[in-house]
Design a protein around this motif. Structure first.
Motif, PDB file in Angstrom:
ATOM      1  N   TYR A   1      42.296  39.801  35.884  1.00 28.69           N
ATOM      2  CA  TYR A   1      42.360  39.982  37.338  1.00 28.69           C
ATOM      3  C   TYR A   1      43.811  40.079  37.823  1.00 28.69           C
TER       4      TYR A   1
ATOM      5  N   GLU B   1      38.374  42.431  31.096  1.00 21.26           N
ATOM      6  CA  GLU B   1      37.386  42.637  32.145  1.00 21.26           C
ATOM      7  C   GLU B   1      36.069  42.006  31.703  1.00 21.26           C
TER       8      GLU B   1
ATOM      9  N   HIS C   1      36.455  34.924  41.395  1.00 23.40           N
ATOM     10  CA  HIS C   1      35.797  36.197  41.112  1.00 23.40           C
ATOM     11  C   HIS C   1      34.295  36.031  40.882  1.00 23.40           C
TER      12      HIS C   1
END
Length: 150
Positions: free
Chosen positions: A83, A8, A102
Motif C-alpha cells: 500500500y 497486493e 485497508h
C-alpha cells in the motif's frame, strides 16, 4: 526481469498476478535459480511447484494439476512495498494498522522461539518477524486442481 515489488494481497506481486500460468511467469522472470515439485499427486491429488529467485529474494509457489498457476509468493526483498509503504521499514504495529486501514481485520498472532508470525486470514498474508524486525512476507490465494482461483 521483475522491477515492480508491490505486494497486493489477494491480487499478486508487481506485474505477476495470482492465476498467471507458470509459462507466463517464466517469460517475465526467466528460469529460477532453484525449483522443486513439492506435492505428490498420488497422496494429495494436487500439484505444487516451488520456484526460488535469489536475486529477487522471492519464492513463487505454483498450484494446479490441469495448469500450474501462481498461488503464493514469499519475499524478503527490501524493496517490497505494501500500500505504498516500504514494508520492511515498518514495525509490527504499523503493518497491523496499515492492513486494518485497508479493510483486513482477521488478525492472528503466534510466537515460536525467536520468530513471531502476524497473519491476516482474510488477506491470506503472513508477516514473519525476528528480533531485527520484519524478516519475510508470504501471501497467496486458494487454487483448485484446474488452476482456477477459488
Amino acid at each position: 526481469m521483475m522491477k515492480d515489488f508491490t505486494i497486493e494481497p489477494l491480487k499478486g506481486y508487481g506485474e505477476i498476478p495470482f492465476g498467471m500460468t507458470l509459462d507466463e511467469a517464466t517469460k517475465i522472470l526467466g528460469m529460477p535459480d532453484f525449483y522443486e515439485e513439492l506435492s505428490d499427486m498420488e497422496e494429495t491429488g494436487n500439484r505444487s511447484i516451488y520456484y526460488e529467485y535469489e536475486e529477487l529474494e522471492t519464492n513463487i509457489y505454483f498450484e494446479g494439476v490441469t495448469k500450474s498457476v501462481v498461488a503464493c509468493f514469499e519475499t524478503e526483498n527490501m524493496e517490497a512495498t505494501l500500500y505504498g509503504e516500504p514494508v520492511f521499514d515498518l514495525t509490527k504495529e504499523e503493518i497491523i494498522d496499515l492492513m486494518k486501514q485497508h479493510g483486513f481485520k482477521e488478525l492472528e498472532e503466534e510466537k515460536e522461539d525467536d520468530e513471531q508470525r502476524v497473519s491476516f486470514e482474510d488477506a491470506m498474508i503472513d508477516f514473519f518477524f525476528d528480533e531485527d524486525g520484519l524478516a519475510a512476507v508470504s501471501w497467496g490465494v486458494l487454487v483448485d486442481e484446474q488452476g482456477d482461483i477459488i
